[in-house]
Scaffold this motif. Structure first.
Motif, PDB file in Angstrom:
ATOM      1  N   MET A 257       7.825  -3.552   9.670  1.00 35.01           N
ATOM      2  CA  MET A 257       6.709  -4.644   9.891  1.00 35.01           C
ATOM      3  C   MET A 257       5.292  -3.963   9.251  1.00 35.01           C
ATOM      4  SD  MET A 257       5.743  -6.240  13.420  1.00 35.01           S
ATOM      5  CE  MET A 257       4.390  -7.285  13.666  1.00 35.01           C
ATOM      6  N   ARG A 258       4.877  -4.947   8.513  1.00 39.23           N
ATOM      7  CA  ARG A 258       3.474  -5.001   8.129  1.00 39.23           C
ATOM      8  C   ARG A 258       2.749  -6.074   8.605  1.00 39.23           C
ATOM      9  NH1 ARG A 258       0.921  -3.186   2.441  1.00 39.23           N
ATOM     10  NH2 ARG A 258       1.472  -1.068   3.525  1.00 39.23           N
ATOM     11  N   HIS A 259       1.515  -5.960   9.248  1.00 39.41           N
ATOM     12  CA  HIS A 259       0.891  -7.301   9.798  1.00 39.41           C
ATOM     13  C   HIS A 259      -0.684  -6.903   9.668  1.00 39.41           C
ATOM     14  CE1 HIS A 259      -0.443 -10.166  12.642  1.00 39.41           C
ATOM     15  NE2 HIS A 259       0.893 -10.744  12.618  1.00 39.41           N
TER      16      HIS A 259
ATOM     17  N   HIS B  80      -3.767   9.433  -3.877  1.00 39.92           N
ATOM     18  CA  HIS B  80      -4.159   8.299  -3.527  1.00 39.92           C
ATOM     19  C   HIS B  80      -3.203   7.424  -3.029  1.00 39.92           C
ATOM     20  CE1 HIS B  80      -5.955   4.266  -3.791  1.00 39.92           C
ATOM     21  NE2 HIS B  80      -7.023   4.372  -4.619  1.00 39.92           N
ATOM     22  N   PRO B  81      -3.060   6.671  -1.943  1.00 42.23           N
ATOM     23  CA  PRO B  81      -2.116   5.949  -1.448  1.00 42.23           C
ATOM     24  C   PRO B  81      -1.767   4.570  -2.402  1.00 42.23           C
ATOM     25  CG  PRO B  81      -4.173   5.351  -0.252  1.00 42.23           C
ATOM     26  CD  PRO B  81      -4.439   6.836  -1.029  1.00 42.23           C
ATOM     27  N   LEU B  82      -2.749   4.285  -2.973  1.00 43.83           N
ATOM     28  CA  LEU B  82      -2.526   3.151  -4.107  1.00 43.83           C
ATOM     29  C   LEU B  82      -2.284   1.898  -3.432  1.00 43.83           C
ATOM     30  CD1 LEU B  82       0.005   4.753  -6.994  1.00 43.83           C
ATOM     31  CD2 LEU B  82      -2.579   4.697  -6.850  1.00 43.83           C
ATOM     32  N   PRO B  83      -2.624   0.778  -3.985  1.00 43.30           N
ATOM     33  CA  PRO B  83      -3.261   0.471  -5.312  1.00 43.30           C
ATOM     34  C   PRO B  83      -4.778   0.895  -5.482  1.00 43.30           C
ATOM     35  CG  PRO B  83      -3.446  -1.664  -3.975  1.00 43.30           C
ATOM     36  CD  PRO B  83      -2.494  -0.473  -3.062  1.00 43.30           C
ATOM     37  N   ARG B  84      -4.699   1.282  -6.683  1.00 43.45           N
ATOM     38  CA  ARG B  84      -6.145   1.737  -7.126  1.00 43.45           C
ATOM     39  C   ARG B  84      -6.689   0.466  -7.801  1.00 43.45           C
ATOM     40  NH1 ARG B  84      -5.639   5.610 -12.606  1.00 43.45           N
ATOM     41  NH2 ARG B  84      -3.797   4.329 -13.460  1.00 43.45           N
TER      42      ARG B  84
ATOM     43  N   GLN C 182      -3.430   2.087  11.490  1.00 42.26           N
ATOM     44  CA  GLN C 182      -2.300   3.111  11.301  1.00 42.26           C
ATOM     45  C   GLN C 182      -1.405   2.485  10.131  1.00 42.26           C
ATOM     46  OE1 GLN C 182      -1.261   6.203  13.023  1.00 42.26           O
ATOM     47  NE2 GLN C 182      -3.247   6.270  13.821  1.00 42.26           N
ATOM     48  N   HIS C 183      -0.897   3.754   9.334  1.00 43.14           N
ATOM     49  CA  HIS C 183       0.284   3.635   8.191  1.00 43.14           C
ATOM     50  C   HIS C 183       0.915   4.978   8.223  1.00 43.14           C
ATOM     51  CE1 HIS C 183       2.347   2.344   4.892  1.00 43.14           C
ATOM     52  NE2 HIS C 183       1.170   2.001   4.149  1.00 43.14           N
ATOM     53  N   PRO C 184       1.811   5.149   9.506  1.00 41.35           N
ATOM     54  CA  PRO C 184       2.338   6.589   9.700  1.00 41.35           C
ATOM     55  C   PRO C 184       3.231   7.063   8.786  1.00 41.35           C
ATOM     56  CG  PRO C 184       3.330   4.749  11.218  1.00 41.35           C
ATOM     57  CD  PRO C 184       2.029   4.189  10.517  1.00 41.35           C
ATOM     58  N   THR C 185       3.989   5.817   7.799  1.00 43.68           N
ATOM     59  CA  THR C 185       4.850   6.428   6.944  1.00 43.68           C
ATOM     60  C   THR C 185       4.355   6.853   5.562  1.00 43.68           C
ATOM     61  OG1 THR C 185       5.650   4.302   6.315  1.00 43.68           O
ATOM     62  CG2 THR C 185       6.836   5.117   8.047  1.00 43.68           C
ATOM     63  N   GLN C 186       3.118   6.013   5.226  1.00 42.03           N
ATOM     64  CA  GLN C 186       2.429   6.761   4.262  1.00 42.03           C
ATOM     65  C   GLN C 186       1.852   8.063   4.595  1.00 42.03           C
ATOM     66  OE1 GLN C 186       1.270   5.047   1.215  1.00 42.03           O
ATOM     67  NE2 GLN C 186       0.252   7.142   0.726  1.00 42.03           N
ATOM     68  N   THR C 187       1.443   8.326   5.822  1.00 37.62           N
ATOM     69  CA  THR C 187       1.146   9.938   6.069  1.00 37.62           C
ATOM     70  C   THR C 187       2.100  10.846   5.879  1.00 37.62           C
ATOM     71  OG1 THR C 187      -0.576   9.014   7.477  1.00 37.62           O
ATOM     72  CG2 THR C 187       0.284  11.373   7.923  1.00 37.62           C
TER      73      THR C 187
ATOM     74  N   GLU D 281       1.774  -9.176   5.023  1.00 39.62           N
ATOM     75  CA  GLU D 281       0.643  -8.854   4.321  1.00 39.62           C
ATOM     76  C   GLU D 281       1.272  -8.377   3.104  1.00 39.62           C
ATOM     77  OE1 GLU D 281      -1.988  -5.750   5.547  1.00 39.62           O
ATOM     78  OE2 GLU D 281      -3.478  -6.964   5.892  1.00 39.62           O
ATOM     79  N   PRO D 282       0.413  -8.528   1.777  1.00 38.35           N
ATOM     80  CA  PRO D 282       1.041  -7.861   0.585  1.00 38.35           C
ATOM     81  C   PRO D 282       1.388  -6.507   0.445  1.00 38.35           C
ATOM     82  CG  PRO D 282      -0.968  -9.248   0.086  1.00 38.35           C
ATOM     83  CD  PRO D 282      -0.788  -9.297   1.601  1.00 38.35           C
ATOM     84  N   SER D 283       2.294  -6.218  -0.409  1.00 33.48           N
ATOM     85  CA  SER D 283       2.830  -4.640  -0.587  1.00 33.48           C
ATOM     86  C   SER D 283       3.437  -4.695  -1.710  1.00 33.48           C
ATOM     87  CB  SER D 283       3.454  -4.299   0.824  1.00 33.48           C
ATOM     88  OG  SER D 283       4.335  -3.079   0.452  1.00 33.48           O
ATOM     89  N   THR D 284       3.392  -3.516  -2.450  1.00 27.79           N
ATOM     90  CA  THR D 284       4.283  -3.132  -3.292  1.00 27.79           C
ATOM     91  C   THR D 284       5.064  -1.939  -3.046  1.00 27.79           C
ATOM     92  OG1 THR D 284       2.814  -4.330  -5.274  1.00 27.79           O
ATOM     93  CG2 THR D 284       4.362  -2.490  -5.790  1.00 27.79           C
ATOM     94  N   ARG D 285       4.420  -0.909  -3.000  1.00 28.50           N
ATOM     95  CA  ARG D 285       5.012   0.477  -2.663  1.00 28.50           C
ATOM     96  C   ARG D 285       5.698   0.626  -1.240  1.00 28.50           C
ATOM     97  NH1 ARG D 285       1.227   1.026  -6.393  1.00 28.50           N
ATOM     98  NH2 ARG D 285       0.143  -0.456  -4.818  1.00 28.50           N
ATOM     99  N   THR D 286       5.079   0.129  -0.297  1.00 30.49           N
ATOM    100  CA  THR D 286       5.791   0.278   1.182  1.00 30.49           C
ATOM    101  C   THR D 286       6.935  -0.422   1.259  1.00 30.49           C
ATOM    102  OG1 THR D 286       3.404   0.628   1.907  1.00 30.49           O
ATOM    103  CG2 THR D 286       5.093   0.366   3.475  1.00 30.49           C
ATOM    104  N   ARG D 287       6.814  -1.787   0.819  1.00 24.24           N
ATOM    105  CA  ARG D 287       7.906  -2.590   0.835  1.00 24.24           C
ATOM    106  C   ARG D 287       9.238  -2.150   0.053  1.00 24.24           C
ATOM    107  NH1 ARG D 287      10.357  -7.381  -1.109  1.00 24.24           N
ATOM    108  NH2 ARG D 287       8.748  -7.677  -2.507  1.00 24.24           N
TER     109      ARG D 287
END
Ligand code: CP
Length: 302
Positions: free
Chosen positions: A98-100, A258-262, A126-131, A45-51
């Motif tokens: 992994m993101r899916h 904000h986790p972003l993107p906004r 869930q998005h545990p590392t964002q948390t 799935e698309p990502s900027t920050r996490t990846r």
């Protein structure tokens, strides 16, 4: 071997240990040791920050990264199964990030792989590392995690960062205010979870009154990619827009996260307000993810 699929995979003590390690990485983002590992970064799935923050974290730790950010150039495009794909990647790498889009897919991968798997977001789940970076940011701005009041705004139905945040904050005696339209209200399972922990919460639709008497305003985007009806998204996408003028009535120490993107839910006139913390929050992701990688690989961070 330990994976991080849900924030519930971590105890309160483990969360605090990871936050302490993240603080050490913020002080010293170029550690002297070298983590001699290969880590796969696989994003369906698309990502900027996490990846990019994961890949920055991997590089700063001296490890090496392999992977893909879309599946068109992998053998998934030829029809290879997710099971075989994960089995292959686990042959090459010491850890998988992994993101899916499918809820539960990362748990499934963690059961197949013989290396640790980190959930970088699975559908609305869930998005545990964002948390972990959210907790790091909250503690950094408020000086503590305990006994805080949080206002969470926007898409509480599909927002996986909200779901993980609620579970992690449950260790720290919080009080929640949820601001959402009825269509995007927090799912019943999370409300049941809060009731089971005797954590107080209120639900409302008005944003302006939601900003007063709170320590954190956690804004979220309406998750376009989760809607089966485009018209429903169009109807809801601009339900809330946080504007600078609204912040005048907020506590001096309140911070906007904000986790972003906004995509319009925070007006750009908020950016210069000292209460805006979302870009710093995203930077904290590098330190939190360095800590998570070391924690799961058993690397002693200096
Ligand atoms: N917060 C977050 O997950 O951002 P990305 O989708 O850009 O990774």
């Amino acid at each position: 071997m330990k994976s991080l699929v849900s924030v519930n995979d971590l105890s309160k003590a483990e969360i605090l240990d990871i936050l302490e390690m993240a603080a050490r990485f913020e002080t010293n983002p170029n550690p002297r040791f070298t983590c001699n590992k290969v880590i796969a970064s696989i994003f369906f799935e698309p990502s900027t920050r996490t990846r990019l923050s994961f890949e920055t974290a991997i590089n700063r730790l001296g490890a090496r990264v392999i992977g893909f950010s879309e599946t068109a150039n992998t053998s998934l495009a030829k029809g290879e199964s997710l099971k075989d794909t994960i089995t292959m990647i686990a042959n090459y790498a010491d850890m998988i990030v992994m993101r899916h889009p499918l809820e539960g897919s990362v748990r499934y991968a963690s059961e197949i792989a013989n290396v640790p798997v980190i959930n970088a977001g699975d559908g609305s789940n869930q998005h545990p590392t964002q948390t972990l970076l959210d907790l790091y940011s909250i503690r950094k701005t408020q000086g503590r995690l305990d006994n805080l009041h949080l206002t969470v705004v926007g898409d509480l139905k599909y927002g996986r960062t909200v779901h993980s945040l609620i579970m992690a904050m449950s260790h720290f005696n919080p009080e929640f205010r949820f601001v959402a339209p009825a269509e995007l209200a927090l799912p019943g399972e999370y409300k049941s979870f809060l009731r089971s922990k005797s954590i107080p919460f209120a639900e409302q639709t008005d944003l302006v009154s939601g900003i007063v008497d709170t320590d954190i305003v956690y804004m979220t985007r309406v998750q376009k990619e989760r809607f089966s009806e485009p018209m429903e998204y169009e109807k809801l996408k601009h339900t809330y827009i946080l504007r600078n003028s609204m912040l005048a009535a907020s506590r001096p120490g309140m911070r906007v996260l904000h986790p972003l993107p906004r995509v319009g839910e925070i007006s750009e006139d908020v950016d210069a307000n000292p209460k805006a913390y979302y870009f710093n929050q995203a930077r904290n992701g590098v330190y939190a993810r360095m800590a998570v990688i070391c924690y799961l690989l058993g690397v002693e961070a200096v």
